[in-house]
Design an enzyme around this catalytic site. Structure first.
Site: not given
Lengths: 341, 384
Positions: B128-129, B131, B163, B246, B367
């Site tokens: 997963q690209g 962040s 990951s 998800e 948060e």
């Protein structure tokens, strides 16, 4: 598996909410508070007529024939509006105490879990709520013994009791000597009754927690400071978000406990519902700022009632010990096919 | 309100249990956590095993090659595989739970035919690209740019916390295709081959000492226009469609595992005398209430999704907030049970204690989750 409210349950809940809004709205609650009296026989009769107490009695005994999950929905609504009086006792005594099912009799509860000696000025005894106006007293002991006091035994107990200046102005309290062994034994399953008392009390806590969340959110949307609604400030947002997680966690725990009637699950429900009611009332008070500390704001009434309920019918210490005792012994959730954990 | 499972659901559970009991003894030994090629081989072998038995893509729609199982069946699947000690979804996570469902929902027929079957068979791994170093929880602030050049996008920038990047074949990549648009509007979703020239992967070491994820540098990487899923500049919506899916079941196996850990902690405390401490005992009792409620919350959310035809409700953020804190408290209690042994990295639960620190950060910090709950569920005004 369909762990959601059924259509009938939703209808029941909205019906009760409507009924309570009409019969015990905020004005009436404040009137009861300011007169310093009980809500009166009239309200009790109205609740009885609406099936509040006979809900779980079989239809051929004049009841509605519903179960603990439905009763929980009723008590949740009662908790939202701070409905005073011995709701749990009268509900549990329906069918066993004359007039309770119809709301003609009010039945207080003594949770006889180790009363201290004496009721003198220096303390002692146990705390019993809503005793002065009660027609009967349901005594839930620790063991198998369940008793009902009416007539002279009840009057003798009341004469010897000492009124207490109650923390919760809507819950009159008496200091009472242990009623163990007095009154008439009730042929009932003491464990089941104590569990039901705990889950119904937890449901009231859930309703209160949901209500104080609504009050906090409404205030945070309307109240402006520094030129903006305070609900746009992250610190206030986060208080409200935490309140929602408490409500939703307590909700599933209370509903599941009502469905399974399992002792460990009930202990978890009471623990989480107490935490939600007390925690949310405190946060609601904080969101209201100085206003929250006044007698005029209702939030203190929710907090005080939450403290009263948390102190009876399974305290945190008792619940946590039950939950600890379950560890390493029971099957984890969902382990057995179709397990009702 | 009903917690009993239907006859069909019970049959499904029974068949699954029987099958798990038959295949698990034959599985190879679990690889070391830092041996990524071995982890890939192990995880894809398990995926192939599921595929051959008809359990691959259980919750995917049938027209995407899935089994079209109900949310409750998916819940049972996750619960039973965890209970039986079957391998976790592992390196197949992004393909099965994220990129795959995104392509199934938003991709063209050709894209579905190209990318979905290899995910189900365990032939291809996705990462997963999303962040970026300067855009963590503020995902839409991403800056990796894709510029059209003929039939390709030319992509430059960097990604982080990726990951499985070391062993992935494909990356679901969010890129900025319109720098002038408002930040949520100018984003596109691309399938990027990880062996394309210009892709550099560098492992990151976590505070637990492992290499769980990597940073990724993209230097003029060419990605064909045909690899874009959804319309150009519509990538944010495409992403949100699948992110919500998800949430309902992402932590099912973990909740079951946490409850088992709690049982083990109680047994250990009984054995080493710590059980006599009423403060610790009550703390473990409180955690029992917490994990039981989290299990009920899962059942509640799954039932809600089932009623709404598979669309998850708003319970995901509430669940994640509560679960991530409870998991950290669980391993805090483990440290209490262990006493001085809790300083020994080789003792059970100590690494788990370290890894639990990521739970209030990953997939949107607590948060940010509280902001989401406050604004989207409670309707509080947006902050300035």
């Amino acid at each position: 598996m369909d762990f959601q409210l059924s259509e009938d349950q939703r209808a029941l809940r909205s019906g009760v909410r409507e009924l309570l809004a009409g019969r015990f709205g905020r004005d009436r609650m404040r009137a009861v508070l300011d007169r310093g009296e009980g809500a009166g026989r009239e309200l009790w009769g109205e609740l009885g007529a609406a099936g509040f107490f006979a809900l779980r009695l079989p239809e051929d005994e004049g009841g509605v024939g519903l179960g603990l999950p439905e009763a929980v929905l009723l008590f949740e609504e009662a908790g939202r509006v701070l409905l005073p009086g011995p709701l749990v006792g009268t509900h549990l005594a329906a069918g066993a105490v004359k007039g309770a099912a119809e709301g003609r009799a009010a039945v207080a509860v003594a949770y006889d879990d180790g009363f201290r000696e004496g009721v003198g000025r220096d303390g002692g005894g146990g705390r019993v709520a809503d005793l002065a106006d009660a027609d009967a007293l349901l005594v839930l002991g620790r063991g198998e013994d369940v008793r009902v006091l009416t007539g002279e035994p009840l009057r003798a107990l009341v004469r010897a009791a000492r009124p207490v200046r109650s923390l919760d102005p809507l819950t009159p309290l008496h200091r009472v000597a242990s009623p163990a062994g007095r009154g008439d034994p009730l042929p009932a399953d003491a464990v089941r009754l104590r569990g039901e008392a705990a889950v119904l009390t937890a449901a009231e806590q859930l309703g209160s927690a949901a209500r104080t969340l609504e009050m906090a959110v409404q205030h945070a949307r309307e109240r402006e400071q520094f030129g903006a609604p305070i609900g746009s400030f992250q610190a206030v947002k986060h208080l409200c978000a935490q309140m929602l997680t408490r409500v939703e966690t307590a909700r599933v725990a209370v509903y599941a406990a009502a469905v399974t009637a399992d002792a460990v699950e009930i202990a978890g429900a009471k623990l989480l519902a107490d935490e939600a009611a007390v925690g949310n009332a405190r946060d609601c008070l904080q969101v209201h700022g100085g206003m929250g500390f006044t007698w005029e704001a209702d939030v203190h009434l929710h907090l005080k009632r939450a403290w009263v309920r948390a102190a009876r019918s399974l305290t945190a210490a008792e619940a946590e010990e039950i939950l600890a005792g379950d560890l390493g012994r029971a099957e984890p959730p969902g382990r057995a096919p179709g397990a009702r954990v | 309100m009903d917690l009993a499972y239907t006859e069909e659901e019970e049959e499904f559970r029974a068949r699954l249990r029987e099958w798990l009991a038959s295949v698990l003894p034959g599985l190879p030994a679990k690889p070391s956590p830092d041996d990524w090629p071995a982890r890939r081989a192990y995880d894809t072998h398990w995926q192939r095993t599921l595929y051959d038995a008809g359990y691959a893509g259980l919750h995917w729609p049938p027209d995407a090659g899935g089994r079209g199982a109900t949310p409750t069946q998916h819940l049972i699947f996750l619960e039973e595989t965890e209970r039986a000690g079957a391998p976790y979804v592992g390196a197949n996570f992004v393909g099965l739970l994220h990129a795959g469902p995104t392509i199934a929902a938003e991709g063209t027929a050709a894209q579905r035919a190209r990318w979905l079957p290899p995910v189900l068979r365990g032939d291809e791994i996705w990462c997963q690209g999303f962040s970026e170093p300067d855009a963590g929880s503020d995902l839409a602030a991403l800056r990796t740019r894709a510029v059209r050049d003929g039939d390709d996008y030319v992509v430059s920038g960097s990604k982080i916390w990726t990951s499985h990047a070391e062993v992935a074949d494909w990356c679901e990549l969010l890129v900025r295709t319109d720098p002038a648009a408002p930040k949520h509007r100018g984003i596109s979703w691309l399938a990027m081959p990880m062996d394309a020239p210009g892709v550099t992967v560098r492992p990151l070491r976590t505070l637990a000492g492992s290499t769980e994820f990597a940073e990724m540098f993209l230097d003029e990487v060419r990605v064909p226009l045909s690899h874009r899923v959804g319309a150009e500049n519509d990538g944010w919506r495409v992403t949100m469609v699948t992110l919500s899916f998800e949430r309902g079941t992402a932590f099912v196996g973990e909740v079951v595992a946490c409850r088992r850990t709690l049982d083990e902690l109680a047994a250990a405390a009984r054995a080493n005398g710590r059980w006599d401490d009423p403060v610790l005992r009550r703390r473990l009792g409180g955690l029992n209430a917490e994990f039981r409620a989290l299990w009920r919350l899962t059942q509640w959310n799954v039932s809600e999704a089932q009623r709404s035809g598979g669309v998850p409700g708003t319970g995901g953020s509430v669940f994640k907030l509560r679960y991530s804190r409870a998991r950290q408290e669980l391993y805090g209690a483990a440290a209490e049970v262990l006493g001085a042994d809790g300083l020994d990295l080789d003792r059970e639960w100590v690494l788990d204690r370290l890894s639990s620190l990521s739970y209030t950060i990953a997939a949107g910090t607590s948060e940010i989750q509280r902001n989401i709950v406050a604004e989207r569920i409670l309707g509080l005004p947006k902050g300035r």
